[in-house]
Design an enzyme around this catalytic site. Structure first.
Site, PDB file in Angstrom:
ATOM      1  N   GLY A   1       2.251  -0.072   4.453  1.00 20.04           N
ATOM      2  CA  GLY A   1       2.548   1.104   3.646  1.00 20.04           C
ATOM      3  C   GLY A   1       1.482   1.358   2.579  1.00 20.04           C
ATOM      4  O   GLY A   1       1.374   2.466   2.066  1.00 20.04           O
TER       5      GLY A   1
ATOM      6  N   ALA B   1       5.119  -1.973   2.120  1.00 26.51           N
ATOM      7  CA  ALA B   1       6.501  -1.908   1.648  1.00 26.51           C
ATOM      8  C   ALA B   1       6.914  -3.316   1.238  1.00 26.51           C
ATOM      9  O   ALA B   1       6.314  -4.294   1.695  1.00 26.51           O
ATOM     10  CB  ALA B   1       7.388  -1.376   2.759  1.00 26.51           C
TER      11      ALA B   1
ATOM     12  N   GLU C   1       2.184  -4.145  10.437  1.00 25.02           N
ATOM     13  CA  GLU C   1       3.614  -4.051  10.740  1.00 25.02           C
ATOM     14  C   GLU C   1       3.977  -4.690  12.079  1.00 25.02           C
ATOM     15  O   GLU C   1       5.072  -5.214  12.258  1.00 25.02           O
ATOM     16  CB  GLU C   1       4.072  -2.583  10.755  1.00 25.02           C
ATOM     17  CG  GLU C   1       4.073  -1.909   9.392  1.00 25.02           C
ATOM     18  CD  GLU C   1       2.768  -1.221   9.036  1.00 25.02           C
ATOM     19  OE1 GLU C   1       1.722  -1.545   9.650  1.00 25.02           O
ATOM     20  OE2 GLU C   1       2.778  -0.366   8.138  1.00 25.02           O
TER      21      GLU C   1
HETATM   22  N1  CO8 Z   1       6.301  -7.452   0.290  1.00 30.71           N
HETATM   23  C1  CO8 Z   1       6.831  -8.355  -0.570  1.00 30.71           C
HETATM   24  N2  CO8 Z   1       6.106  -9.324  -1.165  1.00 30.71           N
HETATM   25  C2  CO8 Z   1       4.800  -9.395  -0.870  1.00 30.71           C
HETATM   26  C3  CO8 Z   1       4.173  -8.496   0.023  1.00 30.71           C
HETATM   27  C4  CO8 Z   1       4.985  -7.474   0.602  1.00 30.71           C
HETATM   28  N3  CO8 Z   1       4.489  -6.532   1.422  1.00 30.71           N
HETATM   29  N4  CO8 Z   1       2.879  -8.818   0.125  1.00 30.71           N
HETATM   30  C5  CO8 Z   1       2.679  -9.869  -0.689  1.00 30.71           C
HETATM   31  N5  CO8 Z   1       3.842 -10.230  -1.282  1.00 30.71           N
HETATM   32  C6  CO8 Z   1       4.067 -11.323  -2.236  1.00 30.71           C
HETATM   33  C7  CO8 Z   1       4.011 -12.680  -1.549  1.00 30.71           C
HETATM   34  O1  CO8 Z   1       5.262 -12.985  -0.972  1.00 30.71           O
HETATM   35  C8  CO8 Z   1       3.653 -13.588  -2.686  1.00 30.71           C
HETATM   36  O2  CO8 Z   1       4.813 -13.855  -3.452  1.00 30.71           O
HETATM   37  P1  CO8 Z   1       4.983 -15.314  -4.173  1.00 30.71           P
HETATM   38  O3  CO8 Z   1       3.795 -15.431  -5.110  1.00 30.71           O
HETATM   39  O4  CO8 Z   1       6.278 -15.223  -4.867  1.00 30.71           O
HETATM   40  O5  CO8 Z   1       4.919 -16.337  -3.070  1.00 30.71           O
HETATM   41  C9  CO8 Z   1       2.741 -12.714  -3.553  1.00 30.71           C
HETATM   42  O6  CO8 Z   1       2.997 -11.361  -3.155  1.00 30.71           O
HETATM   43  C10 CO8 Z   1       1.266 -13.018  -3.346  1.00 30.71           C
HETATM   44  O7  CO8 Z   1       0.988 -12.916  -1.975  1.00 30.71           O
HETATM   45  P2  CO8 Z   1       0.470 -14.153  -1.103  1.00 30.71           P
HETATM   46  O8  CO8 Z   1       0.796 -15.453  -1.735  1.00 30.71           O
HETATM   47  O9  CO8 Z   1       0.956 -13.960   0.303  1.00 30.71           O
HETATM   48  O10 CO8 Z   1      -1.094 -13.917  -1.204  1.00 30.71           O
HETATM   49  P3  CO8 Z   1      -2.179 -14.361  -0.126  1.00 30.71           P
HETATM   50  O11 CO8 Z   1      -3.494 -14.218  -0.795  1.00 30.71           O
HETATM   51  O12 CO8 Z   1      -1.847 -15.686   0.462  1.00 30.71           O
HETATM   52  O13 CO8 Z   1      -2.051 -13.248   1.045  1.00 30.71           O
HETATM   53  C11 CO8 Z   1      -1.729 -11.043   1.940  1.00 30.71           C
HETATM   54  C12 CO8 Z   1      -2.259 -11.888   0.769  1.00 30.71           C
HETATM   55  C13 CO8 Z   1      -2.605 -11.293   3.177  1.00 30.71           C
HETATM   56  C14 CO8 Z   1      -1.858  -9.585   1.513  1.00 30.71           C
HETATM   57  C15 CO8 Z   1      -0.269 -11.420   2.251  1.00 30.71           C
HETATM   58  O14 CO8 Z   1       0.470 -11.370   1.033  1.00 30.71           O
HETATM   59  C16 CO8 Z   1       0.414 -10.525   3.231  1.00 30.71           C
HETATM   60  O15 CO8 Z   1       0.188 -10.638   4.432  1.00 30.71           O
HETATM   61  N6  CO8 Z   1       1.302  -9.631   2.738  1.00 30.71           N
HETATM   62  C17 CO8 Z   1       2.114  -8.783   3.596  1.00 30.71           C
HETATM   63  C18 CO8 Z   1       1.326  -7.632   4.148  1.00 30.71           C
HETATM   64  C19 CO8 Z   1       2.175  -6.838   5.092  1.00 30.71           C
HETATM   65  O16 CO8 Z   1       2.637  -7.321   6.107  1.00 30.71           O
HETATM   66  N7  CO8 Z   1       2.385  -5.548   4.773  1.00 30.71           N
HETATM   67  C20 CO8 Z   1       3.149  -4.644   5.594  1.00 30.71           C
HETATM   68  C21 CO8 Z   1       4.549  -4.579   5.080  1.00 30.71           C
HETATM   69  S1  CO8 Z   1       5.592  -3.590   6.126  1.00 30.71           S
HETATM   70  C22 CO8 Z   1       5.206  -2.018   5.664  1.00 30.71           C
HETATM   71  O17 CO8 Z   1       4.405  -1.784   4.821  1.00 30.71           O
HETATM   72  C23 CO8 Z   1       5.953  -0.938   6.366  1.00 30.71           C
HETATM   73  C24 CO8 Z   1       5.472   0.400   5.857  1.00 30.71           C
HETATM   74  C25 CO8 Z   1       6.594   1.354   5.765  1.00 30.71           C
HETATM   75  C26 CO8 Z   1       6.153   2.600   5.053  1.00 30.71           C
HETATM   76  C27 CO8 Z   1       7.268   3.252   4.360  1.00 30.71           C
HETATM   77  C28 CO8 Z   1       7.062   4.738   4.237  1.00 30.71           C
HETATM   78  C29 CO8 Z   1       8.285   5.475   3.824  1.00 30.71           C
END
Ligand code: CO8
Length: 275
Positions: free
Chosen positions: A126, A83, A149
Site C-alpha cells: 500500500g 497497510a 502482497e
Molecule cells: N504492517 C505492520 N507492521 C509493520 C509493517 C506493516 N506493513 N511493516 C513493518 N512493520 C513493523 C514490523 O513488524 C516491526 O515491528 P516491531 O519493531 O514491533 O517488530 C517494525 O515495523 C520494523 O520492521 P522490521 O523489524 O520488519 O524491519 P526490517 O528492517 O527487518 O524489515 C521490511 C523491513 C522489509 C519493510 C519489513 O518490515 C516488511 O517486509 N514489512 C512488510 C511489508 C509488506 O508486506 N507490505 C505489504 C502489506 S499488505 C498491503 O500493503 C496491502 C495494500 C492494501 C492497500 C489498501 C488500499 C485501500
C-alpha cells in the site's frame, strides 16, 4: 503545523493569487515503518477533504517520518511499508470491504490539485500504491519499492494492479506483483515508476523546488491540465484528443489565459487571478 498520525505542514509560497501554500503531509508512525492503519487512513481522508476545499493549497506533498537513528535498534527509513498487516489478522471479506470501498488511495488520486510523493526509504505494498496515487514520485537513493502482497496470499488492493500497470507497463507490473520482489530506487527510475532519484540529503529541497514551480502557475489552469492528462489514462486516444481540445478551447474564456498571453507579449510576469 497540525500533529497527528498525519502531520500537516504548510509552506507559504510567492503565488498569485496571493496566499498559496504547499502542504506536506507526513505519515507519522515510524515505529511501524508508517504502515497505514485505520486511524492513519481516516486522517488522510480528512486531509484530502480539507485540502480540496482550501483554495490556498496549491500542491500536496506526501512523505513518511523517520524514527530516531540513535537508538539501540533503529528502525529503517520508510515512506510507508504498506497497510498495517496486524489489522488483517482474522478478518473476513465483509470485515474489510467497507474500508476498501472508501479508501484514502482513491481519495488522493481524485484530488484536483497536484500531488507529489516524496519517498525516502521503503515504499511497499500500500506504500507503493500510495506513491502511485500521487501525480509525481521523487525518491531518494535509499528507497525501495515493491508489491509484496503475494507473500501474504493477497494482491495489491489500493489500485496497484491498475495504476502500476498504466505507469510502468504490463510486463514490469506482472514481474513486481507476481514475485513480490523489492526493487531499489535506480531500478524504479529505469522502469518509470519514479520521476527522479536524488541523494537523501537533497530530497526535500528538490521536492519543494518542484512543488513551488507548480504552485506559481495559475491554480485554475493547473487543475485543467491535470484533468486533461488524466483523460489519457481513462479514455481511448481519439476521445482523449477530443477531451483535450474541449479543455484547451474553454481556457480562452478564462481571465488567466488573457493574463498569461498579455504578460508574455509585454515581457511581464503574469499575475494570475485563478479563474
Ligand atoms: N504492517 C505492520 N507492521 C509493520 C509493517 C506493516 N506493513 N511493516 C513493518 N512493520 C513493523 C514490523 O513488524 C516491526 O515491528 P516491531 O519493531 O514491533 O517488530 C517494525 O515495523 C520494523 O520492521 P522490521 O523489524 O520488519 O524491519 P526490517 O528492517 O527487518 O524489515 C521490511 C523491513 C522489509 C519493510 C519489513 O518490515 C516488511 O517486509 N514489512 C512488510 C511489508 C509488506 O508486506 N507490505 C505489504 C502489506 S499488505 C498491503 O500493503 C496491502 C495494500 C492494501 C492497500 C489498501 C488500499 C485501500
Amino acid at each position: 503545523m497540525v500533529e497527528g498520525l498525519v502531520t500537516i505542514e504548510r509552506i507559504e509560497t510567492q503565488t498569485s493569487p496571493e496566499g498559496g501554500c504547499i502542504e506536506i503531509w507526513t505519515l507519522n508512525r515510524p515505529d511501524r515503518l508508517n504502515a497505514l492503519n485505520r486511524a492513519t487512513h481516516q486522517e488522510l481522508i480528512q486531509a484530502c477533504d480539507r485540502a480540496e476545499s482550501n483554495d490556498n493549497v496549491r500542491v500536496v506533498v506526501i512523505t513518511g517520518a523517520h524514527s530516531p537513528q540513535d537508538t539501540k535498534r533503529p528502525k529503517p527509513k520508510s515512506f510507508a511499508a504498506g497497510a498495517d498487516i496486524a489489522e488483517f489478522s482474522g478478518k473476513s471479506s465483509d470485515d474489510v470491504r467497507p474500508f476498501f470501498e472508501n479508501n484514502a488511495w482513491e481519495k488522493i488520486w481524485n484530488l484536483t490539485k497536484p500531488t507529489i510523493a516524496m519517498v525516502d526509504g521503503y515504499a511497499l505494498g500500500g506504500g507503493t500504491e500510495l506513491a502511485l496515487s500521487c501525480d509525481i514520485r521523487i525518491a531518494s537513493e535509499d528507497s525501495n519499492f515493491g508489491q509484496p502482497e503475494i507473500n501474504l496470499g493477497l494482491i495489491p488492493g489500493g489500485g496497484g494492479t491498475q495504476r502500476l500497470t498504466k505507469i510502468v507497463g504490463y510486463g514490469h507490473a506482472m514481474e513486481l506483483i507476481l514475485t513480490g520482489d523489492m526493487i531499489p530506487a535506480n531500478r524504479a527510475l529505469e522502469i518509470g515508476l519514479v520521476n527522479s532519484v536524488v541523494p537523501s540529503s537533497k530530497l526535500r529541497g528538490e521536492v519543494i523546488a518542484l512543488a513551488t514551480k507548480i504552485a506559481e502557475k495559475s491554480p485554475y489552469t493547473i487543475k485543467v491540465a491535470k484533468r486533461a492528462i488524466r483523460s489519457a489514462l481513462d479514455l481511448p486516444l481519439t476521445q482523449g484528443i477530443l477531451a483535450e481540445r474541449s479543455e484547451f478551447v474553454a481556457l480562452f474564456d478564462t481571465e488567466d489565459s488573457s493574463i498569461g498571453v498579455e504578460a508574455f507579449l509585454s515581457k511581464q510576469k503574469p499575475e494570475w487571478v485563478g479563474k
